[in-house]
Design an enzyme around this catalytic site. Structure first.
Site, mmCIF file in Angstrom:
data_model
loop_
_atom_site.group_PDB
_atom_site.id
_atom_site.type_symbol
_atom_site.label_atom_id
_atom_site.label_comp_id
_atom_site.label_asym_id
_atom_site.label_seq_id
_atom_site.Cartn_x
_atom_site.Cartn_y
_atom_site.Cartn_z
ATOM 1 N N ASP A 1 -8.562 28.051 10.962
ATOM 2 C CA ASP A 1 -8.629 29.081 11.994
ATOM 3 C C ASP A 1 -7.399 29.975 12.102
ATOM 4 O O ASP A 1 -7.188 30.615 13.134
ATOM 5 C CB ASP A 1 -8.890 28.415 13.351
ATOM 6 C CG ASP A 1 -10.294 27.867 13.455
ATOM 7 O OD1 ASP A 1 -11.239 28.638 13.227
ATOM 8 O OD2 ASP A 1 -10.455 26.669 13.748
ATOM 9 N N ASP B 1 -18.163 30.704 11.208
ATOM 10 C CA ASP B 1 -16.978 31.227 11.892
ATOM 11 C C ASP B 1 -15.880 31.617 10.912
ATOM 12 O O ASP B 1 -15.045 32.483 11.195
ATOM 13 C CB ASP B 1 -16.396 30.189 12.850
ATOM 14 C CG ASP B 1 -17.415 29.389 13.625
ATOM 15 O OD1 ASP B 1 -18.482 29.075 13.069
ATOM 16 O OD2 ASP B 1 -17.138 29.023 14.778
#
Length: 422
Positions: free
Chosen positions: A114, A179
């Protein structure tokens, strides 16, 4: 007579468009004014000395924070940067710098994928608005760290370290979640400012394989695709935060729309534009999308033919919760996509504007001083895990402000993106 009538109609349309644009310019101004006040309220509540980053609220309405090693710390400083950009408020700029710079240790972080969220939403906006060379160097190192998770056999960046299936006791060792498309912008940036094409190669290969294996024929998307690192083949397609493996998780679809739009911007490869448009059309025209354009948390929740895993809490949830975070991400993505699509651009922009007006309505925008000082209400983190259900989420606020900023630029006839400073 016909020419005169046509001229009058054209003038009427121009004047109507002008009035609507002027009205929405005022709408954007009011929302940023509200956001500035709400963010300043939050700054009084958070404790920077403890490096506690706002994420949501608990059942008692109290602020929930995280450490910098969560996936969400970049969104709060990112929101501060967007608010500063619009208002030129020196207090917000100072706070944005302080909260951004606390994240510097993450430039060598490699434990999950991330870093795009963590560093590009914070340092990316910081560098864009200040040109501080130190920020650029931190972003490049962050891209190097992210690149360590790329596997040339699978052709993808590894998301989580492991993924335990909802079905039985199966564990996958190379999961890739939709994502992950959002982290590729950091790699494109690093390639642009350094001239090192390896970053760009990784981003394009990951996007290509995601397009091939994670986007369905109808342009819905799988949440999790797991790969075999020996053969590179797909070992499983499941969900983690959606209703079922074969359902369409709303925020996952949002990440896909945004991600492929961004990859088209960076590559100009028409395959990515076609994919972005297909994903967007699926979202916009789905029969289960409510009239106010704010999606339920999953497009297929509680429907026949969609079965949650045996350990998933989703099977026990009968309320069709909305997800404002998904709407905010899509609104921002569609503002950009509207500038690339030759036949659907106007429809994408109008749809995004409708979403923003819904998000800014009393149904979703919190009263000033309430909602833990977050901007938006009614988001969903993960129903299968029974966490963050019908609460504010820091990333919903970030993409809401980004969408407003993009809309403001479009109304002013300005470009959404300027050349990156090298």
């Amino acid at each position: 007579m016909k020419k005169s009538l046509l001229f009058v109609c054209v003038i009427a349309l121009v004047l109507t468009a002008f009035r609507n644009d002027k009205k929405d310019t005022a709408f954007i101004k009011e929302n940023f004014s509200y956001a500035n006040k709400q963010l300043k309220n939050m700054l009084k509540e958070v404790d920077k000395s403890k490096l506690a980053f706002p994420r949501s609220i608990n059942k008692n309405g109290k602020l929930v924070t995280t450490s910098m090693y969560d996936w969400t710390p970049g969104f709060f400083p990112g929101s501060l940067w967007y608010s500063f950009e619009y208002s030129n408020d020196a207090e917000l700029k100072k706070a944005a710098q302080q909260w951004t710079e606390t994240l510097e240790p993450l430039k060598t972080f490699t434990q999950h994928h991330d870093l795009g969220f963590m560093m590009y939403c914070s340092y990316g906006n910081a560098y864009r608005l200040t040109g501080n060379e130190a920020y650029k160097d931190i972003l490049v190192q962050s891209a190097r760290s992210l690149s360590t998770r790329f596997n040339p056999v699978t052709g993808c960046i590894k998301s989580w370290n492991v993924f335990k299936s909802w079905h039985g006791n199966k564990t996958y060792n190379f999961p890739v979640i939709i994502d992950n498309m959002m982290n590729l912008e950091l790699l494109f940036f690093a390639s642009e400012v350094t001239g090192d094409t390896s970053f760009r190669h990784i981003a394009i290969e990951h996007a290509t394989n995601t397009m091939k294996y994670q986007v369905r024929k109808d342009y819905s998307s799988y949440h999790v695709v797991c790969y075999d690192t020996i053969t590179g083949k797909v070992a499983g397609r499941e969900t983690a935060q959606g209703y079922a493996d074969n359902s369409t998780w709303a925020r996952g679809q949002a990440w896909a729309i945004y991600g492929f739009t961004m990859v088209y911007r960076e590559t100009k490869d028409p395959r990515f534009l076609k994919t972005a448009e297909g994903l967007a059309d699926f979202f916009m025209h789905h029969k289960n999308l409510p009239a106010d354009k704010i999606p339920y948390w999953d497009f297929n929740a509680q429907q026949q033919g969609y079965t949650p895993g045996v350990r998933s809490n989703a099977k026990n949830i009968t309320t069709l919760y909305r997800d404002a975070s998904a709407a905010a991400v899509v609104a921002s993505a569609l503002m950009e996509l509207s500038t690339y699509s030759t036949t659907k651009g106007k429809a994408y922009r109008n749809f995004a504007a409708q979403m923003l007006h819904s998000l800014a309505s009393p149904a979703y925008r919190a009263p000033l001083g309430n909602n833990g000082n977050f901007l938006l209400m009614q988001s969903v983190g993960s129903i299968p895990h029974n966490v963050e259900i019908n609460v504010p989420l820091v990333y919903a606020d970030y993409y809401f402000l980004e969408a407003l900023q993009r809309y403001d630029l479009l109304l002013k006839g300005k470009k959404l993106f300027t050349p990156i400073k090298k």
